[in-house]
Design a protein around this motif. Structure first.
Motif, PDB file in Angstrom:
ATOM      1  N   ASP A   1      -7.543   3.421  -0.366  1.00  0.00           N
ATOM      2  CA  ASP A   1      -8.739   4.307  -0.848  1.00  0.00           C
ATOM      3  C   ASP A   1      -9.854   3.708  -1.143  1.00  0.00           C
ATOM      4  OD1 ASP A   1      -9.834   6.652  -2.050  1.00  0.00           O
ATOM      5  OD2 ASP A   1      -8.241   6.825  -3.494  1.00  0.00           O
ATOM      6  N   ARG A   2     -10.815   3.601  -0.330  1.00  0.00           N
ATOM      7  CA  ARG A   2     -11.725   2.404  -0.410  1.00  0.00           C
ATOM      8  C   ARG A   2     -12.587   2.606  -1.600  1.00  0.00           C
ATOM      9  NH1 ARG A   2     -16.224   2.478   4.275  1.00  0.00           N
ATOM     10  NH2 ARG A   2     -16.205   4.718   3.568  1.00  0.00           N
ATOM     11  N   ASP A   3     -13.506   3.629  -2.027  1.00  0.00           N
ATOM     12  CA  ASP A   3     -14.271   3.535  -2.964  1.00  0.00           C
ATOM     13  C   ASP A   3     -13.598   3.761  -4.280  1.00  0.00           C
ATOM     14  OD1 ASP A   3     -16.322   3.108  -1.224  1.00  0.00           O
ATOM     15  OD2 ASP A   3     -17.165   4.858  -1.126  1.00  0.00           O
ATOM     16  N   ALA A   4     -12.066   4.250  -4.492  1.00  0.00           N
ATOM     17  CA  ALA A   4     -11.459   3.938  -5.663  1.00  0.00           C
ATOM     18  C   ALA A   4     -11.011   2.672  -5.943  1.00  0.00           C
ATOM     19  CB  ALA A   4     -10.673   5.060  -5.692  1.00  0.00           C
ATOM     20  N   HIS A   5     -11.304   1.573  -5.052  1.00  0.00           N
ATOM     21  CA  HIS A   5     -10.537   0.305  -5.101  1.00  0.00           C
ATOM     22  C   HIS A   5      -9.364   0.082  -5.197  1.00  0.00           C
ATOM     23  CE1 HIS A   5     -15.175  -0.028  -5.754  1.00  0.00           C
ATOM     24  NE2 HIS A   5     -15.022   0.579  -6.779  1.00  0.00           N
ATOM     25  N   ARG A   6      -8.161   0.772  -4.463  1.00  0.00           N
ATOM     26  CA  ARG A   6      -7.075   0.874  -4.746  1.00  0.00           C
ATOM     27  C   ARG A   6      -6.389   1.154  -3.452  1.00  0.00           C
ATOM     28  NH1 ARG A   6      -6.441   6.678  -7.870  1.00  0.00           N
ATOM     29  NH2 ARG A   6      -7.051   7.983  -6.069  1.00  0.00           N
ATOM     30  N   ILE A   7      -4.877   0.503  -3.416  1.00  0.00           N
ATOM     31  CA  ILE A   7      -4.041   0.858  -2.185  1.00  0.00           C
ATOM     32  C   ILE A   7      -2.855   1.756  -2.645  1.00  0.00           C
ATOM     33  CG2 ILE A   7      -2.553   0.004  -0.453  1.00  0.00           C
ATOM     34  CD1 ILE A   7      -5.409  -1.173  -0.264  1.00  0.00           C
ATOM     35  N   LEU A   8      -2.743   2.903  -2.042  1.00  0.00           N
ATOM     36  CA  LEU A   8      -1.563   3.738  -2.541  1.00  0.00           C
ATOM     37  C   LEU A   8      -0.397   3.735  -1.760  1.00  0.00           C
ATOM     38  CD1 LEU A   8      -3.891   6.822  -3.158  1.00  0.00           C
ATOM     39  CD2 LEU A   8      -3.069   5.327  -4.733  1.00  0.00           C
ATOM     40  N   PHE A   9       0.792   3.600  -2.048  1.00  0.00           N
ATOM     41  CA  PHE A   9       1.914   3.489  -1.286  1.00  0.00           C
ATOM     42  C   PHE A   9       2.905   4.824  -1.467  1.00  0.00           C
ATOM     43  CE2 PHE A   9       0.425  -0.628  -2.643  1.00  0.00           C
ATOM     44  CZ  PHE A   9       0.723  -1.344  -1.119  1.00  0.00           C
ATOM     45  N   CYS A  10       3.027   5.613  -0.396  1.00  0.00           N
ATOM     46  CA  CYS A  10       3.534   6.870  -0.655  1.00  0.00           C
ATOM     47  C   CYS A  10       4.759   7.150   0.350  1.00  0.00           C
ATOM     48  CB  CYS A  10       2.330   7.975  -0.104  1.00  0.00           C
ATOM     49  SG  CYS A  10       0.954   7.867  -0.745  1.00  0.00           S
ATOM     50  N   ASP A  11       5.677   7.919  -0.138  1.00  0.00           N
ATOM     51  CA  ASP A  11       6.668   8.359   0.840  1.00  0.00           C
ATOM     52  C   ASP A  11       6.065   9.195   1.927  1.00  0.00           C
ATOM     53  OD1 ASP A  11       6.656  10.968  -0.192  1.00  0.00           O
ATOM     54  OD2 ASP A  11       8.166  10.776  -1.432  1.00  0.00           O
ATOM     55  N   ASP A  12       6.914   9.481   2.945  1.00  0.00           N
ATOM     56  CA  ASP A  12       6.563  10.660   3.950  1.00  0.00           C
ATOM     57  C   ASP A  12       6.234  11.818   3.667  1.00  0.00           C
ATOM     58  OD1 ASP A  12       6.886   8.307   5.831  1.00  0.00           O
ATOM     59  OD2 ASP A  12       8.910   8.830   6.215  1.00  0.00           O
ATOM     60  N   GLU A  13       6.216  12.248   2.629  1.00  0.00           N
ATOM     61  CA  GLU A  13       5.921  13.666   2.104  1.00  0.00           C
ATOM     62  C   GLU A  13       4.401  13.561   0.997  1.00  0.00           C
ATOM     63  OE1 GLU A  13       7.548  16.030   3.037  1.00  0.00           O
ATOM     64  OE2 GLU A  13       8.861  14.891   4.277  1.00  0.00           O
ATOM     65  N   GLY A  14       4.066  12.330   0.946  1.00  0.00           N
ATOM     66  CA  GLY A  14       2.811  12.200   0.159  1.00  0.00           C
ATOM     67  C   GLY A  14       2.822  11.686  -1.196  1.00  0.00           C
ATOM     68  N   ARG A  15       4.184  11.475  -1.771  1.00  0.00           N
ATOM     69  CA  ARG A  15       4.429  11.177  -3.113  1.00  0.00           C
ATOM     70  C   ARG A  15       4.079   9.739  -3.393  1.00  0.00           C
ATOM     71  NH1 ARG A  15       8.675  15.064  -2.131  1.00  0.00           N
ATOM     72  NH2 ARG A  15       9.977  13.269  -1.507  1.00  0.00           N
ATOM     73  N   VAL A  16       3.176   9.403  -4.373  1.00  0.00           N
ATOM     74  CA  VAL A  16       2.886   8.001  -4.654  1.00  0.00           C
ATOM     75  C   VAL A  16       3.933   7.199  -5.298  1.00  0.00           C
ATOM     76  CG1 VAL A  16       0.981   6.716  -5.797  1.00  0.00           C
ATOM     77  CG2 VAL A  16       0.467   8.653  -4.586  1.00  0.00           C
ATOM     78  N   GLN A  17       4.324   6.365  -4.730  1.00  0.00           N
ATOM     79  CA  GLN A  17       5.432   5.443  -5.197  1.00  0.00           C
ATOM     80  C   GLN A  17       5.028   4.361  -6.093  1.00  0.00           C
ATOM     81  OE1 GLN A  17       8.622   6.822  -4.581  1.00  0.00           O
ATOM     82  NE2 GLN A  17       7.312   8.439  -4.041  1.00  0.00           N
ATOM     83  N   LYS A  18       3.763   3.823  -5.644  1.00  0.00           N
ATOM     84  CA  LYS A  18       3.253   2.593  -6.244  1.00  0.00           C
ATOM     85  C   LYS A  18       1.712   2.295  -6.013  1.00  0.00           C
ATOM     86  CE  LYS A  18       4.159  -2.356  -6.410  1.00  0.00           C
ATOM     87  NZ  LYS A  18       5.138  -3.436  -5.904  1.00  0.00           N
ATOM     88  N   GLN A  19       1.004   1.658  -6.643  1.00  0.00           N
ATOM     89  CA  GLN A  19      -0.545   1.515  -6.509  1.00  0.00           C
ATOM     90  C   GLN A  19      -0.803   0.098  -6.855  1.00  0.00           C
ATOM     91  OE1 GLN A  19      -3.197   4.488  -8.327  1.00  0.00           O
ATOM     92  NE2 GLN A  19      -4.664   2.735  -8.919  1.00  0.00           N
TER      93      GLN A  19
END
Length: 283
Positions: free
Chosen positions: A94-112
């Motif tokens: 997520d470039r302009d939010a300055h972060r990496i989102l780690f999601c499951d295959d359904e889109g639920r964020v597991q970690k940032q």
């Protein structure tokens, strides 16, 4: 009658299918894609959150291109790149939010990783992520920092290297990144129009400059490196950078690419907004 296009790359002949996939109409535009271990193609869409209407961040297609689902309407501010994780799931830059989102295959964020909307903690407009054989990962911190960050499998920052500039080991937008089986890190240094090879610890090993604004890099099971650039060409390199083949499969250039298990090559185009699929054919 529709004309079938053919391109050659590294001794292999490919058919060209464009556009590929039953993508729905959305406010977002294709920026990248990734193919998971089940053959599903996850297409990343980006939009200008300041002016564009809401829409999904990811569209998931079956291996034959059928639409399966879309998700992530409120997930990203500025989706840029996507990668599959070794343990399953997806990592989204997520470039302009300055972060990496780690999601499951359904889109639920597991970690940032990275603090939302706080540049420099540690990312400053990151561009791409790639996973190493040991489960760790590297982030190309492309637009503000000119850095590569190395993390262990738990997400702890191990080291950072690089600076803004034109010397070997420096970057003008490290835009795409991949990791070879021996741990070498390959970076598309876009505005320097070159690809650089590094050790796992960040020592600059080689600089390959036969490109125009390379957008992305990815390696196959034999560590052969695929590079898409803005000429536009798709190049195939040996693990040591020797040119094995080159072709022109897209109209204006691809922003991202990924490899399918059956030998397909998928390219994410932004202009025009579509996916191109290369599929092996008999010579």
């Amino acid at each position: 009658m529709k004309t079938e296009l053919r391109v050659a790359l590294g001794g292999r002949l490919y058919g060209v299918e464009r556009p590929w996939g039953a993508l729905p109409s959305t406010p977002g535009r294709i920026t990248d894609l990734a193919v998971d271990r089940d053959g599903l193609v996850h297409v990343l869409l980006r939009r200008d959150s300041a002016v564009d209407p809401d829409g999904p961040c990811v569209v998931t297609l079956a291996a034959d291109g059928r639409f399966l689902r879309s998700w992530g309407e409120a997930l990203c501010l500025d989706a840029h790149k996507i990668a599959t994780m070794p343990v399953g799931g997806l990592a989204i830059v997520d470039r302009d939010a300055h972060r990496i989102l780690f999601c499951d295959d359904e889109g639920r964020v597991q970690k940032q990783i990275g603090e939302s909307h706080r540049p420099g903690q540690p990312f400053n407009h990151p561009s791409d992520i790639a996973f190493a054989p040991d489960g760790g990962f590297y982030v190309a911190d492309g637009y503000g920092n000119g850095h590569i960050h190395r993390f262990d499998a738990s997400g702890s920052l191990i080291a950072s290297w690089g600076s803004l500039g034109t010397a070997p080991g420096a970057f003008l937008t490290p835009h795409g990144i991949c990791v070879l089986s021996d741990g070498r890190v390959i970076v598309a240094d876009r505005e320097n129009s070159r690809v650089q090879s590094f050790s796992a610890e960040g020592a600059c090993l080689a600089v390959w400059d036969a490109f125009l604004r390379p957008q992305d890099v990815i390696a196959d099971a034999e560590d052969r490196i695929h590079v898409c650039d803005s000429i536009p060409t798709l190049s195939l390199l040996s693990p040591d950078g020797a040119l094995l083949g080159r072709c022109r499969p897209v109209l204006n250039g691809a922003h991202g690419l990924w490899l399918g298990a059956a030998g397909d090559i998928f390219l994410a185009e932004t202009n025009p907004n579509r996916i191109t699929r290369l599929f092996p054919v008999a010579i």
